[in-house]
Design a protein around this motif. Structure first.
Motif, PDB file in Angstrom:
ATOM      1  N   CYS A 429     -74.345  40.599 -70.815  1.00 11.39           N
ATOM      2  CA  CYS A 429     -73.956  39.006 -70.905  1.00 11.39           C
ATOM      3  C   CYS A 429     -74.900  38.509 -69.785  1.00 11.39           C
ATOM      4  O   CYS A 429     -74.310  37.804 -68.934  1.00 11.39           O
ATOM      5  CB  CYS A 429     -72.618  39.027 -70.900  1.00 11.39           C
ATOM      6  SG  CYS A 429     -71.599  39.736 -71.606  1.00 11.39           S
ATOM      7  N   PRO A 430     -76.155  38.506 -69.679  1.00  9.22           N
ATOM      8  CA  PRO A 430     -77.048  37.865 -68.575  1.00  9.22           C
ATOM      9  C   PRO A 430     -76.994  36.370 -68.722  1.00  9.22           C
ATOM     10  O   PRO A 430     -77.028  35.657 -69.778  1.00  9.22           O
ATOM     11  CB  PRO A 430     -78.540  38.287 -68.953  1.00  9.22           C
ATOM     12  CG  PRO A 430     -78.577  38.760 -70.409  1.00  9.22           C
ATOM     13  CD  PRO A 430     -77.088  39.160 -70.692  1.00  9.22           C
ATOM     14  N   GLY A 431     -76.496  35.812 -67.824  1.00 10.06           N
ATOM     15  CA  GLY A 431     -76.519  34.154 -67.869  1.00 10.06           C
ATOM     16  C   GLY A 431     -75.154  33.844 -68.409  1.00 10.06           C
ATOM     17  O   GLY A 431     -75.030  32.733 -68.152  1.00 10.06           O
ATOM     18  N   SER A 432     -74.403  34.411 -68.900  1.00 12.72           N
ATOM     19  CA  SER A 432     -73.079  34.154 -69.648  1.00 12.72           C
ATOM     20  C   SER A 432     -71.906  34.133 -68.654  1.00 12.72           C
ATOM     21  O   SER A 432     -71.635  35.371 -68.225  1.00 12.72           O
ATOM     22  CB  SER A 432     -72.928  34.940 -70.909  1.00 12.72           C
ATOM     23  OG  SER A 432     -74.012  34.828 -71.680  1.00 12.72           O
ATOM     24  N   PRO A 433     -71.211  32.807 -68.555  1.00 13.85           N
ATOM     25  CA  PRO A 433     -69.835  33.221 -67.747  1.00 13.85           C
ATOM     26  C   PRO A 433     -68.728  33.743 -68.725  1.00 13.85           C
ATOM     27  O   PRO A 433     -68.776  33.571 -69.753  1.00 13.85           O
ATOM     28  CB  PRO A 433     -69.821  31.583 -67.333  1.00 13.85           C
ATOM     29  CG  PRO A 433     -70.413  30.768 -68.538  1.00 13.85           C
ATOM     30  CD  PRO A 433     -71.541  31.593 -68.953  1.00 13.85           C
TER      31      PRO A 433
END
Length: 892
Positions: A429-433
């Motif tokens: 989940c790169p960049g996903s909070p």
């Protein structure tokens, strides 16, 4: 959460307590033992929010004694909050340290992680914690709580917002597990327990550390003692397997303590350990109660200070097993996983109160137990014997507090899952909070890979990581219980083990304050010159056997005989040349024969000179000058051989020994035999007729003598031709059982048998001469030398009869060479002296001191001799018949 189908990832981390053997958890206890459920289970579950709530609510209704803390990802834990219940009840008394401390450590770790902006940002970890009550079957029931959603799910009453049934993706039924206390070696088997990891090292590392301690102290013979059950038996098995593979340490006895020991069981155990009393070292994997009872039994048996215990982490640095048994336990070396006291947890836990720790449903029970008071609860009558709790009590201030030893590992276990989830979130989940769709659901095997890949500094400042089997690196502190010469008696750190041992032997001390390391070995090292004879089946035990006789120590296990010309050194580690000896002139064995021979030579020389000087006198002429000179030459050679027998052997000396040893006697006795034979023949012939016998002239006598002598000479030269004379060094003759007395003898190549053979012809001549002397005993004494020769031969025979037992009776004597040489030379000198003294000394005496008797007497013809012979025969016959004695006419 909504019922619209918004995905929620629920990750549950199960902590299950597995303290050594007695609290081990197994799935499927009957009919056979299957795979153990480790202490820390990680379960990944994906579903619709409403379902989670329903399932959770159902669980809470079915298991009221559980803690649930909401979060985006929920970690589930199992802890032994209570002890095993009595009489079939699942739960017993509260366990403050192993239960509450460890469970609070999980909550503390979750608080730290959730407050860390760098670790799992925007993701909150929750918890679902259950009590195992220290019972494997009950723990199994609790653990099934986490997997029921996977096993069966009823979705009939659930609908999406558009009225259609939900689409549920079933996750893999795999459960990555992380344990904070399981140390069983079999859990390292990646084929059977491939989803299992642990932040504590397995007992195999502990066993390796204990083996390294044993080797560092120079022990090679120890016994093992184990409490029956998984912990004790697997620990001892690991130690025995590692010791077999490494070699150098042998197990004297492997004793098991029963689960329910009978009266006197521990006394029997001590007695059995004493059957191999050399194995003072005892490797002990046992619970606290068993350790204490073993020490008590050793004390009862008056064996304080005998046994040298090496205890596992179940002993560790605990005071309870050695209470009132300090003297027996003194010197015990114990091991404990390296750990540190977490100050942050101390601050957290001591600040907990009834007001700020309501999430812990067991905290009120802990409060009552810790402060020994009673809380007022609805429907529960207050016990009048206990004081009422005020709620103002404080941990550590109003009660004793010491951080439980596994707190560090609980925290590290939670952090290891958090770091794994963090790495997974960054990759998926790169960049996903928060939790994204790629983690919905998460494959269990993928999560396991992330867990195995973590490497971070743990709560104690040491790195937390896993090897390919999911094991944490082995880190142990090594303690020794010391009492003497200490201002603070107790456990003292003497070393560490991190894949290899670092121990300070100088800091160790044993019973009574002794600094030298006691021995625990089966057999003491063999002394130089001793070989090891191994005991079959026990490579550390052997008997020391001295390399006896002429053997020396070839290597550790073998003796070998020294070469014939060598003998072992005093410590029998090598061979040295055997000293070579010969008969020395200053030896008494040489001085006495040489003195006799010298006197004999002087006397013989005197007789010869006298005879030459008075060569034409009647006495000399009457004695038969020609044969007398031959006989005197033989006597001279007999004396001379003494010096040849004493002189240092070489080829020339050996040649003359062979030649002269028998020649002198052959000449002497040939001449005597010729004389006695002549007298015998004359008188025998005179009895029959007046005709003289043949070969009685001087020339004939010389011819007969030289013919007899030539036989001896011929035999010697044949011997020369067959075996040329040479010297040898005889190492066998003087090779007694004690090699220090061994000597090589430099001598001529003449055996005892060859010496006798060389003298045998002379002995034949001697015996023959004696026979003629006996036959001629009746000859009147006025007729030459018949009777003196007879006495000479009788005496000579006596001398040589005495020679034989002396010569051969010394065969086993260490001075055989000297005795035999002296015996031979003295016997020859005595026989020569007898001949010289009886035959010639009277004549010399008359010649020198009574020359008036050295006058010519009337010459006798053979006719007169014949008459005397007949009268002698008649006189003898009448005497035998009792008639008158007839005295022969001496006037002839």
């Amino acid at each position: 959460m909504t019922s619209s189908g918004t995905a929620l990832t629920s990750l549950r981390l199960l902590f299950h307590h597995h303290h050594h053997h007695q609290d081990s958890l197994w799935i499927g206890r009957a009919p056979c033992r299957s795979s153990p459920l480790p202490r820390l289970l990680l379960f990944l579950w994906l579903g619709i929010g409403g379902q989670v709530l329903q399932v959770s609510a159902s669980h809470q209704h079915f298991h009221p004694h559980s803690i649930k803390i909401p979060g985006d990802i929920t970690l589930g834990g199992l802890f032994p909050i209570h002890s095993r219940g009595p009489h079939g009840l699942p739960c017993g008394e509260l366990k403050k340290e192993k239960g509450i401390h460890r469970m609070e450590a999980m909550l503390y770790a979750l608080d730290q992680i959730n407050s860390d902006p760098e670790l799992l940002p925007n993701i909150t970890l929750g918890a679902r914690i259950l009590d195992t009550c220290s019972r494997d079957t009950y723990a199994l029931e609790q653990s099934l709580t986490f997997v029921q959603a996977l096993i069966q799910k009823d979705t009939s009453d659930i609908r999406c917002s558009n009225g259609e049934p939900p689409i549920i993706r079933k996750p893999e039924r795999v459960i990555p597990q992380v344990s904070y206390a399981s140390t069983a070696p079999e859990l390292s088997d990646n084929n059977r327990y491939d989803f299992f990891s642990r932040v504590v090292p397995p007992d195999s590392y502990q066993a390796q550390a204990m083996l390294d301690i044993v080797k560092a102290m120079g022990w090679n013979y120890v016994s093992t003692l184990a409490s029956e059950g998984n912990y004790g038996e697997s620990g001892v098995d690991a130690f025995m397997q590692i010791s077999r593979e490494a070699g150098g340490v042998c197990i004297a006895q492997s004793v098991k303590i029963p689960r329910e020991p009978s009266d006197g069981e521990f006394d029997k155990i001590i007695k059995r350990l004493m059957e191999t009393s050399n194995a003072r070292g005892v490797i002990i994997f046992a619970n606290e109660d068993d350790i204490k009872r073993v020490l008590e039994a050793a004390q009862r048996a008056n064996l304080t200070g005998h046994f040298l215990f090496v205890g596992s982490d179940s002993w560790g640095a605990k005071s309870s097993p050695i209470a009132d048994l300090e003297e027996v336990a003194e010197g015990a070396v114990t091991i404990l996983p390296k750990r540190a006291c977490i100050d942050g947890f101390d601050q957290y836990f001591t600040s907990r109160s009834l007001e700020n720790n309501r999430r812990n449903i067991w905290f009120a029970e802990f409060w009552e137990d810790d402060f020994r008071c009673k809380l007022t609860r609805p429907g529960i009558k207050l016990d009048p014997d206990k004081k009422k709790c005020t709620g103002e009590e404080r941990i550590s201030r109003d009660s004793l507090y010491e951080q439980e030893g596994k707190v560090q590992f609980v925290i590290d276990a939670v952090y290891s899952v958090a770091y794994a989830l963090h790495s997974m979130h960054q990759d998926l989940c790169p960049g996903s909070p928060g939790v994204c769709g790629n983690m919905d659901p998460v494959e269990g095997r993928m999560l396991l890979d992330y867990i195995r890949a973590v490497n971070f500094n743990g709560s104690a400042g040491t790195s937390v990581l896993f090897n390919e089997n999911g094991d944490a690196p082995g880190r142990y502190d090594i303690f020794q219980f010391q009492m003497t010469n200490h201002s603070h008696p107790g456990y003292h750190v003497i070393g560490q083990w991190t894949n290899n041992l670092r121990i300070n032997l100088e800091e160790m001390q044993w019973s009574g304050g002794d600094k030298s390391v006691p021995e625990s070995i089966c057999s003491f090292p063999c002394n130089p010159g001793e070989r090891k004879k191994m005991v079959k089946g026990v490579p550390c035990c052997w008997h020391c056997e001295l390399c006896d006789g002429y053997q020396y120590q070839l290597d550790e296990f073998n003796c070998e005989s020294c070469p014939l010309d060598m003998r072992p050194v005093p410590n029998r580690t090598a061979c040295r040349p055997t000293p070579i000896i010969k008969l020395e002139w200053n030896s008494p064995w040489a001085l006495v024969p040489a003195s006799l021979a010298t006197l004999g030579i002087l006397a013989t020389s005197g007789v010869v000179i006298t005879f030459i000087r008075f060569n034409d006198t009647p006495i000399v002429r009457a004695s038969g000058r020609e044969l007398s000179y031959v006989l005197l030459t033989g006597i001279f050679l007999i004396y001379l051989i003494t010096f040849l027998m004493i002189v240092e052997p070489d080829t020339v000396a050996c040649a003359f020994r062979r030649l002269l040893l028998g020649l002198g006697m052959a000449i002497t006795y040939s001449a005597m035999l010729t004389k006695t034979n002549r007298i015998y023949r004359i008188f025998e012939q005179g009895k029959k007729s007046v005709t003289p016998p043949k070969f009685i002239s001087p020339s004939s006598q010389l011819a007969i003598t030289f013919i007899l002598i030539s036989v001896q000479v011929l035999g010697v030269f044949v011997w020369f031709a067959v075996v040329p004379p040479h010297t040898i060094i005889d190492y066998e003759e003087l090779r007694p059982p004690n090699p220090d007395l061994a000597r090589g003898i430099l001598k001529c190549d003449m055996s005892d048998l060859s010496i006798i053979c060389c003298l045998s012809y002379s002995i034949v001549l001697m015996v023959t001469c004696t026979v003629y002397a006996v036959k001629s005993r009746g000859v009147p004494e006025t007729f030459n030398e018949a009777k003196p020769i007879g006495f000479t031969m009788y005496t000579t025979c006596i001398v040589w009869l005495a020679f034989v037992p002396i010569f051969f009776g010394t065969a086993q004597s260490t001075e055989k060479l000297f005795i035999q040489t002296a015996t031979l030379t003295v016997s020859m000198s005595l026989s020569a002296s007898v001949s010289l003294g009886m035959l010639y000394m009277p004549k010399v005496y008359v010649i020198i001191f009574h020359p008036e008797q050295n006058v010519q007497k009337r010459k006798r013809s053979f006719k007169a001799v014949a008459q005397v012979a007949r009268l002698s025969q008649k006189s003898t016959s009448e005497k035998q018949n009792g008639e008158t004695k007839i005295v022969p006419d001496r006037s002839q």
